[in-house]
Design an enzyme around this catalytic site. Structure first.
Site, mmCIF file in Angstrom:
data_model
loop_
_atom_site.group_PDB
_atom_site.id
_atom_site.type_symbol
_atom_site.label_atom_id
_atom_site.label_comp_id
_atom_site.label_asym_id
_atom_site.label_seq_id
_atom_site.Cartn_x
_atom_site.Cartn_y
_atom_site.Cartn_z
ATOM 1 C CD GLN A 60 18.499 22.481 -1.961
ATOM 2 O OE1 GLN A 60 18.917 21.481 -1.211
ATOM 3 N NE2 GLN A 60 18.753 23.692 -2.189
ATOM 4 N N GLY A 61 14.345 20.586 -4.890
ATOM 5 C CA GLY A 61 14.438 20.163 -6.212
ATOM 6 C C GLY A 61 15.170 21.055 -6.837
ATOM 7 C CE1 TYR A 62 16.411 25.571 -5.044
ATOM 8 C CE2 TYR A 62 18.476 26.271 -4.812
ATOM 9 C CZ TYR A 62 16.902 26.512 -4.683
ATOM 10 O OH TYR A 62 16.897 27.789 -3.750
ATOM 11 C CB SER A 63 21.182 18.719 -8.430
ATOM 12 O OG SER A 63 21.644 19.810 -7.432
ATOM 13 C CB SER A 75 18.635 15.119 0.531
ATOM 14 O OG SER A 75 19.825 15.319 0.108
ATOM 15 C CD GLU A 92 21.669 23.765 0.649
ATOM 16 O OE1 GLU A 92 21.159 24.638 -0.126
ATOM 17 O OE2 GLU A 92 21.998 22.759 0.828
ATOM 18 C CD GLU A 134 36.398 21.839 -6.563
ATOM 19 O OE1 GLU A 134 34.997 21.845 -6.039
ATOM 20 O OE2 GLU A 134 37.274 21.408 -5.919
HETATM 21 C C1 LIG Z 1 25.051 14.814 0.465
HETATM 22 C C2 LIG Z 1 24.257 15.491 -0.751
HETATM 23 C C3 LIG Z 1 23.141 15.939 -0.937
HETATM 24 C C4 LIG Z 1 22.304 16.524 -1.852
HETATM 25 N N1 LIG Z 1 21.140 16.976 -1.784
HETATM 26 C C5 LIG Z 1 20.708 17.610 -2.480
HETATM 27 C C6 LIG Z 1 19.280 18.051 -2.372
HETATM 28 O O1 LIG Z 1 18.382 17.827 -1.917
HETATM 29 N N2 LIG Z 1 18.621 18.689 -3.827
HETATM 30 C C7 LIG Z 1 19.414 19.122 -4.668
HETATM 31 O O2 LIG Z 1 18.895 19.825 -5.719
HETATM 32 N N3 LIG Z 1 20.632 18.802 -4.949
HETATM 33 C C8 LIG Z 1 21.203 18.227 -3.816
HETATM 34 N N4 LIG Z 1 22.540 17.702 -4.014
HETATM 35 C C9 LIG Z 1 23.333 17.841 -5.226
HETATM 36 C C10 LIG Z 1 24.369 19.017 -5.097
HETATM 37 O O3 LIG Z 1 23.941 20.401 -4.958
HETATM 38 C C11 LIG Z 1 25.217 18.892 -6.379
HETATM 39 O O4 LIG Z 1 25.874 17.575 -6.266
HETATM 40 C C12 LIG Z 1 26.310 19.894 -6.414
HETATM 41 O O5 LIG Z 1 25.869 21.274 -6.636
HETATM 42 C C13 LIG Z 1 27.402 19.790 -7.582
HETATM 43 O O6 LIG Z 1 26.665 19.308 -8.758
HETATM 44 P P1 LIG Z 1 27.268 17.951 -9.721
HETATM 45 O O7 LIG Z 1 26.977 16.946 -8.570
HETATM 46 O O8 LIG Z 1 26.434 18.105 -10.807
HETATM 47 O O9 LIG Z 1 28.542 18.113 -10.095
HETATM 48 P P2 LIG Z 1 29.362 18.903 -11.481
HETATM 49 O O10 LIG Z 1 28.656 20.359 -11.308
HETATM 50 O O11 LIG Z 1 29.187 18.158 -12.313
HETATM 51 O O12 LIG Z 1 30.724 19.203 -10.857
HETATM 52 C C14 LIG Z 1 31.727 18.186 -11.008
HETATM 53 C C15 LIG Z 1 33.028 18.694 -10.511
HETATM 54 O O13 LIG Z 1 33.563 19.717 -11.375
HETATM 55 C C16 LIG Z 1 33.854 20.975 -10.736
HETATM 56 N N5 LIG Z 1 33.288 22.118 -11.434
HETATM 57 C C17 LIG Z 1 31.967 22.302 -11.895
HETATM 58 N N6 LIG Z 1 32.001 23.531 -12.504
HETATM 59 C C18 LIG Z 1 33.094 24.244 -12.089
HETATM 60 C C19 LIG Z 1 33.677 25.618 -12.207
HETATM 61 N N7 LIG Z 1 33.010 26.404 -12.926
HETATM 62 N N8 LIG Z 1 34.860 25.840 -11.639
HETATM 63 C C20 LIG Z 1 35.750 25.189 -10.932
HETATM 64 N N9 LIG Z 1 35.188 23.646 -10.835
HETATM 65 C C21 LIG Z 1 34.029 23.467 -11.229
HETATM 66 C C22 LIG Z 1 32.975 20.933 -9.477
HETATM 67 O O14 LIG Z 1 33.428 21.472 -8.226
HETATM 68 C C23 LIG Z 1 33.056 19.231 -9.234
HETATM 69 O O15 LIG Z 1 34.368 18.841 -8.566
HETATM 70 C C24 LIG Z 1 23.315 16.813 -2.919
HETATM 71 C C25 LIG Z 1 24.387 16.368 -3.052
HETATM 72 C C26 LIG Z 1 25.043 15.835 -2.047
HETATM 73 C C27 LIG Z 1 26.559 15.191 -2.130
#
Ligand SMILES: Cc1cc2nc3c(=O)[nH]c(=O)nc-3n(C[C@H](O)[C@H](O)[C@H](O)COP(=O)(O)OP(=O)(O)OC[C@H]3O[C@@H](n4cnc5c(N)ncnc54)[C@H](O)[C@@H]3O)c2cc1C
Length: 398
Positions: free
Chosen positions: A123-126, A158, A241, A385
């Site tokens: 999954q290439g989202y983040s 992942s 998901e 959140e």
């Molecule tokens: C086990 C695991 C597997 C994953 N696998 C994949 C994968 O296969 N493919 C993929 O694309 N991604 C994957 N991810 C990534 C995941 O989707 C992101 O980690 C997640 O969406 C959060 O983004 P971030 O890490 O950039 O945190 P950030 O967006 O930087 O957030 C940091 C903190 O700020 C808070 N925050 C941010 N914006 C707001 C808001 N507007 N209001 C309130 N709080 C806020 C968040 O809740 C968090 O606590 C995976 C993550 C994990 C932990």
């Protein structure tokens, strides 16, 4: 006997017939989210023979006409019987969006190998600067004749190192709202210009990767849905998901906790399961799980009839489901105390269970890694959140 009970008997008969001790071993003693590739593929092959490999898909594509309750029941029974854990991204994430948005050619190319586990999808989202605020993603795909040329990077991808293909959100336009310039592409991970670099977790495991794209050329036919309309596809996928991913595994934890608590003594010298403080916590988790079962079945059913409602319920399920998973893995550690301490990686090998330290349950070996893994569940798939923001804005109109 109700129809669902009859169905449960059919599932149990099938599992006792086809789930070999070797396959069960990996379901029981292997700590990862997904069983090793050959084991996973073998189990999906067996399910596919029976027509149960992708039960949520429509019959036309190899699925079933089952109710949401039947699908949830199969998944629960498989987990409780220690079936190998299946790779979910093909079956539950990209498969349903290919069915919904794909061309006939995409359906016939991509769906059958998911059913048989010949292809695994990442999954290439983040991206490093686009997680919660996913619409700000910057990986670019520029049109060049009949191709797109992709440049940028994805992170936390992942299992990308074990996958053949990736579905990827890319920026195809900067005009208008950020959501309006995103497209959804499907392509091979061995395309020239792609580098998959490992990110090792603090537990020493290789689950994550960062994926770099340098002038990666893919055909325009890789587009799923229309150009610049990928945001809708991505939202559909995120509902799948989040809608029904949490109850099944929690049944397994709770079952193992209950089993262990029947066999060890509590403070009053009787079985721990009868200790009032412990049994109250267990009962609370069991009640929360019953409610999650119903909510997940409802979200799954709504996916067929009312996607916007399903997507809000899916966010609620994600909040509740991951909170419950974390509570249950905490309960396991609290119950096991010193039994949880030995690190027992050799259990992963077939026959390893005979060397289990701290009998009588594999929980003694797996509880700590599950505890740490599950801390990430309130982040993966969109943080708690962000789910609360979705419920507030789209569900409650706040
Ligand atoms: C086990 C695991 C597997 C994953 N696998 C994949 C994968 O296969 N493919 C993929 O694309 N991604 C994957 N991810 C990534 C995941 O989707 C992101 O980690 C997640 O969406 C959060 O983004 P971030 O890490 O950039 O945190 P950030 O967006 O930087 O957030 C940091 C903190 O700020 C808070 N925050 C941010 N914006 C707001 C808001 N507007 N209001 C309130 N709080 C806020 C968040 O809740 C968090 O606590 C995976 C993550 C994990 C932990």
């Amino acid at each position: 006997m109700t129809e669902l009970t009859l169905f449960q008997e059919e599932v149990r008969d099938f599992l006792s017939d086809r789930l070999t001790p070797e396959l069960r071993h990996f379901g029981e003693a292997y700590p990862g989210f997904v069983s090793p590739r050959p084991i996973e593929a073998e189990w999906r092959r067996i399910l596919n023979e029976k027509g149960w490999s992708v039960p949520g898909w429509s019959v036309e594509y190899g699925g079933t006409e089952w109710s949401a309750e039947q699908i949830m029941l199969l998944k629960r029974e498989m987990t409780l019987a220690n079936a190998p854990r299946l790779q979910p991204t093909g079956e539950n994430l990209v498969g349903p969006v290919i069915i919904e948005f794909g061309t006939a050619a995409q359906k016939s190319a991509f769906l059958p190998p998911i059913r048989t586990s010949e292809t695994w999808w990442a999954q290439g989202y983040s991206e490093p600067n686009a997680g919660s605020d996913l619409a700000s993603l910057q990986t670019k795909a520029e049109r060049d004749g009949d191709d797109y040329i992709i440049n940028g990077t994805k992170i936390w991808t992942s299992h990308a190192h074990k996958c053949e293909k990736i579905f990827c959100l890319v920026r195809t336009s900067n005009a208008g709202k950020p959501q309006a310039g995103i497209s959804f592409l499907l392509f091979d991970l061995d395309t020239p210009g792609i580098e998959v670099r490992p990110i090792i977790t603090f537990g020493g495991e290789h689950e994550f990767n960062q994926v770099f794209f340098t002038d990666v050329r893919v055909p325009v036919a890789s587009l799923l849905g229309k150009e610049n309309e990928g945001w809708n596809v991505s939202k559909f996928l995120l509902t799948s998901e989040r809608a029904y991913s949490y109850a099944t595994v929690t049944h397994d934890y709770l079952n193992k906790i209950r089993g262990f608590a029947r066999q060890v003594r509590g403070r009053n010298n009787g079985a721990l399961v009868n200790d009032p403080t412990f049994s109250k916590k267990l009962a609370k988790a069991e009640m929360d799980l019953q409610s999650l079962d119903l909510m997940e079945a409802k979200a799954l059913q709504l996916m067929k009839t009312d996607m916007p409602a399903s997507s809000i319920l899916a966010s609620a399920n994600k909040v509740q489901g991951t909170k419950l998973q974390q509570a249950v893995t905490e309960l396991a550690i609290e119950m096991l105390e010193h039994y949880a301490i030995p690190l027992q990686p050799r259990l992963e090998q077939p026959g390893g269970l005979e060397q289990l330290i701290g009998e009588p349950s594999t929980l003694t070996a797996l509880a700590v890694s599950q505890y740490f893994n599950d801390r990430a569940m309130t982040i993966a798939g969109g943080t708690t959140e962000i789910q609360k923001n979705i419920i507030a804005a789209r569900g409650l109109g706040l």
